[in-house]
Scaffold this motif. Structure first.
Motif, mmCIF file in Angstrom:
data_model
loop_
_atom_site.group_PDB
_atom_site.id
_atom_site.type_symbol
_atom_site.label_atom_id
_atom_site.label_comp_id
_atom_site.label_asym_id
_atom_site.label_seq_id
_atom_site.Cartn_x
_atom_site.Cartn_y
_atom_site.Cartn_z
ATOM 1 N N ILE A 47 55.636 33.066 42.503
ATOM 2 C CA ILE A 47 55.036 34.082 41.631
ATOM 3 C C ILE A 47 53.770 33.565 40.955
ATOM 4 N N GLU A 48 53.780 32.272 40.652
ATOM 5 C CA GLU A 48 52.576 31.681 40.073
ATOM 6 C C GLU A 48 51.432 31.657 41.091
ATOM 7 N N SER A 49 51.760 31.376 42.329
ATOM 8 C CA SER A 49 50.719 31.393 43.381
ATOM 9 C C SER A 49 50.155 32.798 43.563
ATOM 10 N N SER A 50 51.006 33.810 43.564
ATOM 11 C CA SER A 50 50.533 35.207 43.682
ATOM 12 C C SER A 50 49.663 35.581 42.487
ATOM 13 N N TRP A 51 50.074 35.137 41.305
ATOM 14 C CA TRP A 51 49.299 35.436 40.106
ATOM 15 C C TRP A 51 47.900 34.790 40.184
ATOM 16 N N LYS A 52 47.845 33.585 40.685
ATOM 17 C CA LYS A 52 46.548 32.921 40.818
ATOM 18 C C LYS A 52 45.643 33.635 41.830
ATOM 19 N N GLN A 53 46.239 34.063 42.938
ATOM 20 C CA GLN A 53 45.449 34.820 43.920
ATOM 21 C C GLN A 53 44.925 36.128 43.320
ATOM 22 N N LEU A 54 45.792 36.792 42.555
ATOM 23 C CA LEU A 54 45.367 38.038 41.892
ATOM 24 C C LEU A 54 44.229 37.772 40.914
ATOM 25 N N GLU A 55 44.367 36.728 40.119
ATOM 26 C CA GLU A 55 43.317 36.396 39.160
ATOM 27 C C GLU A 55 42.022 36.027 39.879
ATOM 28 N N SER A 56 42.118 35.312 40.987
ATOM 29 C CA SER A 56 40.917 34.928 41.746
ATOM 30 C C SER A 56 40.207 36.151 42.319
ATOM 31 N N SER A 57 40.969 37.077 42.919
ATOM 32 C CA SER A 57 40.359 38.302 43.462
ATOM 33 C C SER A 57 39.786 39.159 42.350
ATOM 34 N N LYS A 58 40.408 39.138 41.216
ATOM 35 C CA LYS A 58 39.929 39.923 40.082
ATOM 36 C C LYS A 58 38.598 39.362 39.589
ATOM 37 N N ARG A 59 38.528 38.048 39.440
ATOM 38 C CA ARG A 59 37.271 37.448 38.988
ATOM 39 C C ARG A 59 36.168 37.662 40.028
ATOM 40 N N ARG A 60 36.507 37.592 41.315
ATOM 41 C CA ARG A 60 35.513 37.833 42.375
ATOM 42 C C ARG A 60 35.012 39.271 42.311
ATOM 43 N N PHE A 61 35.948 40.192 42.137
ATOM 44 C CA PHE A 61 35.555 41.614 42.023
ATOM 45 C C PHE A 61 34.654 41.829 40.821
ATOM 46 N N GLU A 62 34.974 41.178 39.723
ATOM 47 C CA GLU A 62 34.150 41.317 38.522
ATOM 48 C C GLU A 62 32.751 40.734 38.758
ATOM 49 N N ARG A 63 32.691 39.614 39.378
ATOM 50 C CA ARG A 63 31.397 38.998 39.657
ATOM 51 C C ARG A 63 30.553 39.841 40.608
ATOM 52 N N ASP A 64 31.241 40.316 41.674
ATOM 53 C CA ASP A 64 30.508 41.147 42.657
ATOM 54 C C ASP A 64 29.985 42.433 41.997
ATOM 55 N N CYS A 65 30.758 43.011 41.101
ATOM 56 C CA CYS A 65 30.311 44.229 40.405
ATOM 57 C C CYS A 65 29.072 43.921 39.544
ATOM 58 N N LYS A 66 29.086 42.813 38.864
ATOM 59 C CA LYS A 66 27.935 42.443 38.056
ATOM 60 C C LYS A 66 26.706 42.190 38.923
ATOM 61 N N GLU A 67 26.914 41.522 40.060
ATOM 62 C CA GLU A 67 25.804 41.266 40.964
ATOM 63 C C GLU A 67 25.234 42.591 41.516
ATOM 64 N N ALA A 68 26.116 43.528 41.818
ATOM 65 C CA ALA A 68 25.674 44.854 42.323
ATOM 66 C C ALA A 68 24.849 45.588 41.259
ATOM 67 N N ASP A 69 25.271 45.475 40.008
ATOM 68 C CA ASP A 69 24.522 46.129 38.917
ATOM 69 C C ASP A 69 23.144 45.486 38.759
ATOM 70 N N ARG A 70 23.086 44.201 38.805
ATOM 71 C CA ARG A 70 21.792 43.542 38.676
ATOM 72 C C ARG A 70 20.869 43.897 39.846
ATOM 73 N N ALA A 71 21.432 43.945 41.081
ATOM 74 C CA ALA A 71 20.629 44.325 42.259
ATOM 75 C C ALA A 71 20.128 45.745 42.129
ATOM 76 N N GLN A 72 20.926 46.629 41.596
ATOM 77 C CA GLN A 72 20.528 48.028 41.419
ATOM 78 C C GLN A 72 19.416 48.122 40.386
ATOM 79 N N GLN A 73 19.553 47.405 39.329
ATOM 80 C CA GLN A 73 18.521 47.432 38.295
ATOM 81 C C GLN A 73 17.215 46.832 38.829
ATOM 82 N N TYR A 74 17.277 45.796 39.590
ATOM 83 C CA TYR A 74 16.082 45.186 40.154
ATOM 84 C C TYR A 74 15.385 46.156 41.105
ATOM 85 N N PHE A 75 16.214 46.896 41.935
ATOM 86 C CA PHE A 75 15.652 47.881 42.859
ATOM 87 C C PHE A 75 14.935 48.991 42.084
#
Length: 604
Positions: free
Chosen positions: A134-162
């Motif tokens: 369960i701890e391993s699943s939780w870590k994978q969930l947290e990792s995908s969540k942080r990646r999703f958050e980062r990718d969303c921020k990068e998408a916003d910055r790319a949109q603003q730059y465009f």
């Protein structure tokens, strides 16, 4: 975020519960080990106690050929011996307790502890594995969540730059197109991260639900069942502990009952009679001292009564018919008048002469010095002498029976060899048969010798202290020339140091001479002796060759009349006809006594 914190808190609480359960189950195992150690020490105490009890019983057992073994004829000593035997059995029950504790509790608990530790280890391993999962699943969930958050921020910055590039008129169309493509790519990456995060979230929720509602409860349930079985097993062991003691109580009770019965079997009167029987001498009390008149006109002459205490050895030798001087019947009287100024009255003179002789005390001193007594036990009082002679005759008769049984066996073997020569040479058995025959004859002569002494003690044969009756001239001549021998302590066999020599007494020589003299037998046979009545019949079980005087030959199966039954010497007197009668070994015949016959006795 709140949901994540709740999950972490729940995980921490679950981990704490596992730690608590691990400590509790470990303490339960230690309790079982402590109880097992307690039972083991109790078992060792029982073994040690049983060993000490056995050693105590063995320590007080009568030693062989010791005075304690002789005292076993008394009821109190036999009761004590029975108590020791029961105590030995009592110790055996404590050994049984130790064995049952070891086999039913200690061994079983040791095996159960091994199984319990393995089961506990398996359950906690499963719990840790579930936690790690369960701890391993939780870590994978947290990792995908942080990646999703980062990718969303990068998408916003790319949109603003465009958008900035598109609004700037100084930027070329190519740069605007490049910015637009970069923004689209970032939005696509963010969408993929979102999908991945959503998948990991769904998976974690499922695993978390299974973890908290299925895996962990099952593990806890197994740990609970394991703990209940442990507690139940301890209870069963405690019950067995009590049952082990209860199982031996009936036998312990029997041991105690045996001790009580042994104590109740003590008979003081019987013991006192045994003492009287053991030390009864058979001597007769001395007679009255005769009055000696020393008045005027009386001749002073010392006369000694035959029944007086003052009979000395010199006077005994002067009386041929006084072989058993009654003056020696009381040899243990001590002279208390030791004053040198004592008036020497006639009685005191005779008393001092008697005390100076002390024939019986000499015998006892000789025995205390380790000297062997005479063969005929003449150093003993009559009653003790009779017992010793009877015991000696019984021992010799047992030896005779043993030799006869061996001889019969060899005779049968010889017959088998004669019928089947291939099995052996019949002549090879002859030397052994001859040797056995010689041994039997020698033992029979020994029996006759001891029977003669026994008959003299019991008064069945004439002794020299009795008035002589119909004695031949040979006996009279030998008797007049022989030296008087004291039956209780023969003086002519007494050495200067008080011990005895092995020389044959003149009394024995006279008896042997009488037995070998035909005139002696003829004189007694010529008398009108009363014919003994028959008291029963007997059937010869074995053939007997009566070579010795007084015996009669019989053949196997022959029927004879019994005129005198066995009196303890191993011989029965039988009659074939009016002229033939004699003694045969009791073990060679089967006796049928007439219950209404005079003098008949009932065999027990």
């Amino acid at each position: 975020m709140e949901s994540g914190r709740a999950t972490l808190l729940k995980e921490q609480q679950l981990k704490d519960q596992f730690d608590n359960l691990e400590k509790h189950t470990q303490s339960g195992i230690e309790f079982v080990e402590r109880y097992s150690k307690f039972v083991k020490e109790r078992s060792e105490i029982e073994i040690s106690y049983a060993k000490q009890i056995r050693n105590l019983s063995k320590k007080y057992q009568p030693k062989k050929n010791s005075r304690e073994e002789e005292e076993n004829k008394y009821t109190s000593c036999r009761a004590f011996l029975s108590t020791l035997n029961e105590l030995n059995d009592y110790a055996g029950q404590h050994e049984v307790i130790a064995e049952n504790l070891t086999s039913q509790i200690i061994t079983e608990l040791s095996r159960y502890l091994t199984e319990l530790k393995a089961e506990r280890k398996s359950h906690f391993h499963d719990g840790r594995k579930a936690q790690q999962q369960i701890e391993s699943s939780w870590k994978q969930l947290e990792s995908s969540k942080r990646r999703f958050e980062r990718d969303c921020k990068e998408a916003d910055r790319a949109q603003q730059y465009f958008e900035r590039m598109d609004a700037d008129i100084n930027v070329t169309k190519a740069d605007v197109e490049k910015a637009r493509q970069q923004a689209q790519m970032r939005h696509q990456i963010a969408a993929d991260s979102k999908t991945e995060y959503s998948n990991y979230l769904t998976k974690f929720n499922q695993e978390q639900n299974e973890h908290y509602y299925t895996l962990i409860p099952n593990i806890f349930q197994k740990l609970q069942e394991m703990e209940e079985r442990r507690i139940e097993r301890v209870g069963v062991s405690m019950k067995t502990y009590a049952e082990v003691d209860r199982e031996v109580l009936p036998i312990v009770g029997k041991c105690l009952d045996g001790m009580t019965k042994a104590a109740e079997s003590i008979e003081p009167k019987t013991d006192s009679k045994q003492v009287v029987e053991s030390y009864k001498s058979g001597f007769e009390p001395p007679g009255d001292v005769e009055f000696e008149d020393y008045g005027p006109g009386q001749t002073i002459k010392r006369t000694v009564s035959e029944t007086s205490l003052s009979n000395s050895r010199g006077e005994a030798k002067e009386r041929p018919g006084g072989g058993k001087s009654k003056g020696k019947l009381w040899p243990f009287i001590k002279n208390k008048n030791k004053s040198p100024k004592q008036n020497k009255e006639p009685l005191s003179n005779r008393f001092n002469e008697f005390m100076a002789s002390k024939p019986k005390m000499t015998c006892l001193r000789s025995l205390r010095r380790g000297g062997s007594g005479p063969e005929d036990f003449s150093h003993l009082p009559p009653e003790q002498r009779r017992k010793k002679l009877q015991a000696k005759i019984d021992d010799i008769n047992k030896d005779i029976q043993k030799e006869m049984d061996q001889k019969d066996a060899l005779t049968k073997m010889k017959g088998v060899y004669e019928k089947n020569p291939q099995m052996g040479d019949p002549a090879s058995v002859d030397p052994r048969l001859v040797e056995m025959s010689m041994n039997i004859e020698k033992l029979q002569s020994e029996v006759q010798k001891f029977e003669g002494w026994l008959a003299e003690v019991e008064g069945r044969l004439p002794s020299r202290s009795d008035p002589p009756r119909r004695q031949s001239g040979l006996y009279e001549s030998q008797h007049s020339n022989s030296t008087m021998v004291d039956n209780n302590c023969a003086q002519d066999r007494e050495s200067p140091d008080g011990s005895y020599t092995e020389e044959q007494s003149s009394e024995t020589q006279v008896k042997v001479a009488i037995a070998n003299t035909p005139e002696f037998d003829d004189e007694f046979d010529d008398g009108d002796e009363e014919t003994l009545p028959t008291i029963g019949t007997c059937k010869a079980v074995y053939s007997f060759e009566g070579h010795n005087e007084g015996t009669i030959s019989v053949t196997e199966g022959e029927l004879l009349f019994v005129i005198e039954q066995d009196k303890g010497d191993g011989w029965t007197r039988v009659r074939r006809n009016e002229e033939e009668e004699g003694y045969v070994p009791t073990s060679y015949v089967e006796v049928f006594l007439e219950t209404n016959a005079k003098g008949a006795m009932t065999y027990i």
